[in-house]
Design an enzyme around this catalytic site. Structure first.
Site, PDB file in Angstrom:
ATOM      1  CG  HIS A  54      -1.937  -1.101   1.220  1.00 21.53           C
ATOM      2  ND1 HIS A  54      -2.863  -1.268   2.229  1.00 21.53           N
ATOM      3  CD2 HIS A  54      -2.196  -2.082   0.314  1.00 21.53           C
ATOM      4  CE1 HIS A  54      -3.639  -2.303   1.946  1.00 21.53           C
ATOM      5  NE2 HIS A  54      -3.249  -2.811   0.794  1.00 21.53           N
ATOM      6  CD  GLU A  56      -1.293   4.014   3.767  1.00 26.05           C
ATOM      7  OE1 GLU A  56      -1.056   3.193   2.852  1.00 26.05           O
ATOM      8  OE2 GLU A  56      -2.448   4.316   4.113  1.00 26.05           O
ATOM      9  CB  CYS A  87      -1.134   1.128   6.237  1.00 26.80           C
ATOM     10  SG  CYS A  87      -0.816   0.235   4.723  1.00 26.80           S
ATOM     11  CB  ALA A 161     -18.303  12.031 -29.304  1.00 29.16           C
ATOM     12  CB  THR A 203     -22.677   0.847 -29.675  1.00 35.87           C
ATOM     13  OG1 THR A 203     -23.628   1.864 -29.369  1.00 35.87           O
ATOM     14  CG2 THR A 203     -21.319   1.468 -29.881  1.00 35.87           C
ATOM     15  CG  ASP A 207     -20.502   2.587 -33.875  1.00 36.36           C
ATOM     16  OD1 ASP A 207     -21.398   2.778 -34.719  1.00 36.36           O
ATOM     17  OD2 ASP A 207     -20.284   3.347 -32.910  1.00 36.36           O
ATOM     18  CG  LEU A 211     -15.606  -1.406 -27.669  1.00 42.25           C
ATOM     19  CD1 LEU A 211     -16.730  -2.140 -26.932  1.00 42.25           C
ATOM     20  CD2 LEU A 211     -15.817   0.099 -27.581  1.00 42.25           C
TER      21      LEU A 211
END
Ligand SMILES: NC(=O)c1ccc[n+]([C@@H]2O[C@H](COP(=O)([O-])OP(=O)(O)OC[C@H]3O[C@@H](n4cnc5c(N)ncnc54)[C@H](OP(=O)(O)O)[C@@H]3O)[C@@H](O)[C@H]2O)c1
Length: 370
Positions: A54, A56, A87, A161, A203, A207, A211
């Site tokens: 982690h 820390e 931690c 978009a 889509t 399209d 991806l």
């Protein structure tokens, strides 16, 4: 709490460190830590990939003599034994005298336990007020983790978009390209930072998108899970998504009544399939696979269903300097909500504009994570 300008500067730096490992730490939150002694930074760290240290522990390992230091952290230090030791104990044992944290860790297995452990060990703990700008920024930074542990579903950002008149395609389905190359490059980075990318069958089929996260610098070390909400299992075997399974995993979520033959053909091609019909089922299926953050890439029909179900947390809208001019061309949400007055509209928590080549990117949070 009262903070000095030095405190704020160190927390800012810790947030910058957290941002630097965004998308690389799931299922752990991306956290930053700065150790400061006598006004000097003596150690810095950010969360390593899952199973690693982690933030820390990274900062402590980078510091020769942390006794007497203040630790600035973007999230409450853990107080439990997970894959790494707590931690909070490590900070106290190293002689850290004060911890300044942006936010509490809302996971039920932490939830103030780390702060309690630090205070029991005699460490001074200062936690920012919830509405402090840096507290809000840190909760946004950890939105996927926080949403996942508090709501039991992934955080969902809808990226789209649109033209100046709010259209996301022509009525004939052409959408290439509304946004600029700069904007599309940014989306590739977001894909690399997301656990999953989600589209509806319209889509995926219309399209024929791949991806994947491409054109990224540096090259991403993993691809997001690519997910298609496709109740009738219509995704063609010849689609780019199916043909690119070697590049990264693909999951097709089908309806309970989907043709078993089509499902098994997709599976034979290397695609995973599962049953999920409603918008809530789709996110539940992703949560079950450990997905904390999903980038919804449209289209308007699936986005409308998710919005109506209250499951969209953030919008990232590229507004391009184009006018489609056709009121029948799709907008960003298909029919889903029908408020009768503006008082019934969904109100975003804020709207941040920025430039992206010739486009303007609008960042709107609908729900800031608890
Ligand atoms: N400008 C942009 O940012 C952008 C982004 C994406 C797409 N587009 C354009 O948008 C067009 C496609 O739009 P679209 O609205 O047809 O696509 P879509 O939202 O991607 O897909 C719609 C289909 O998703 C399936 N689906 C699965 N689960 C659903 C659920 N719970 N609720 C609703 N639908 C669910 C439905 O088909 P089943 O009933 O068969 O499951 C539905 O017909 C294309 O022209 C594309 O180019 C533009």
């Amino acid at each position: 709490v009262g903070l000095t300008e030095h405190d704020v500067a160190h927390l800012d730096r810790a947030l910058e460190l957290a941002r630097g490992v965004r998308g690389g730490t799931s299922p752990n939150p991306n956290v930053g830590c700065v150790l400061v002694l006598d006004g000097l930074v003596v150690g810095e760290g950010a969360t390593q990939p899952a199973g690693g240290l982690h933030a820390e522990a990274v900062a402590l390992a980078a510091c020769r003599a942390p006794a007497g230091a203040t630790a600035y952290v973007t999230l409450e230090p853990c107080g439990h034994h997970g894959r790494t030791p707590p931690c909070a104990d490590a900070l106290a044992a190293a002689g850290v005298v004060r911890v300044v944290a942006c936010a509490v860790d809302p996971a039920p297995w932490v939830d103030g336990g780390g702060f309690a452990r630090l205070r029991e060990a005699g460490v001074v703990v200062d936690v920012l007020d919830r509405d402090h700008a840096l507290a809000v920024a840190s909760r946004k930074e950890n939105a996927p983790f926080r949403t996942s542990v508090t709501l039991g579903r992934p955080h969902c950002t809808y990226k789209a978009a649109m033209s100046l008149d709010g259209r996301t395609a022509t009525r004939t389905g052409d959408a290439r390209w509304i946004s600029s190359p700069e904007s599309r490059t940014l989306v590739h980075r977001w894909r690399a930072e997301s656990d999953a990318v989600l589209v509806g069958s319209g889509t995926a089929i219309g399209d024929d998108a791949t991806l994947t996260a491409r054109d990224c610098d540096p090259v991403p070390d993993r691809q997001p899970l690519r997910v298609v909400a496709d109740r009738a299992a219509r995704l063609p075997l010849a689609s780019r998504l199916v043909r690119s399974v070697e590049e990264g995993p693909v999951l097709v979520l089908v309806g309970a009544g989907a043709d078993p033959g089509r499902r098994s053909a997709l599976e034979a091609a290397g695609v995973e399939t599962a049953v999920a019909g409603s918008a809530a089922d789709v996110l539940a299926a992703l949560h079950a696979r450990g997905v904390q953050g999903v980038l919804l890439e449209g289209g308007a029909t699936l986005a409308g269903a998710l919005l109506a179900a209250g499951l969209i947390d953030r919008l990232a809208l590229f507004v391009a300097p184009l006018i489609v001019g056709d009121p029948l061309a799709p907008g960003i949400f298909g029919a889903a909500l029908v408020p009768e007055s503006i008082a019934g509209a969904i109100v975003a928590a804020g709207l941040e504009p920025s430039r992206s080549g010739p486009d303007t990117l609008l960042d709107a949070w609908i729900r800031i994570p608890a």
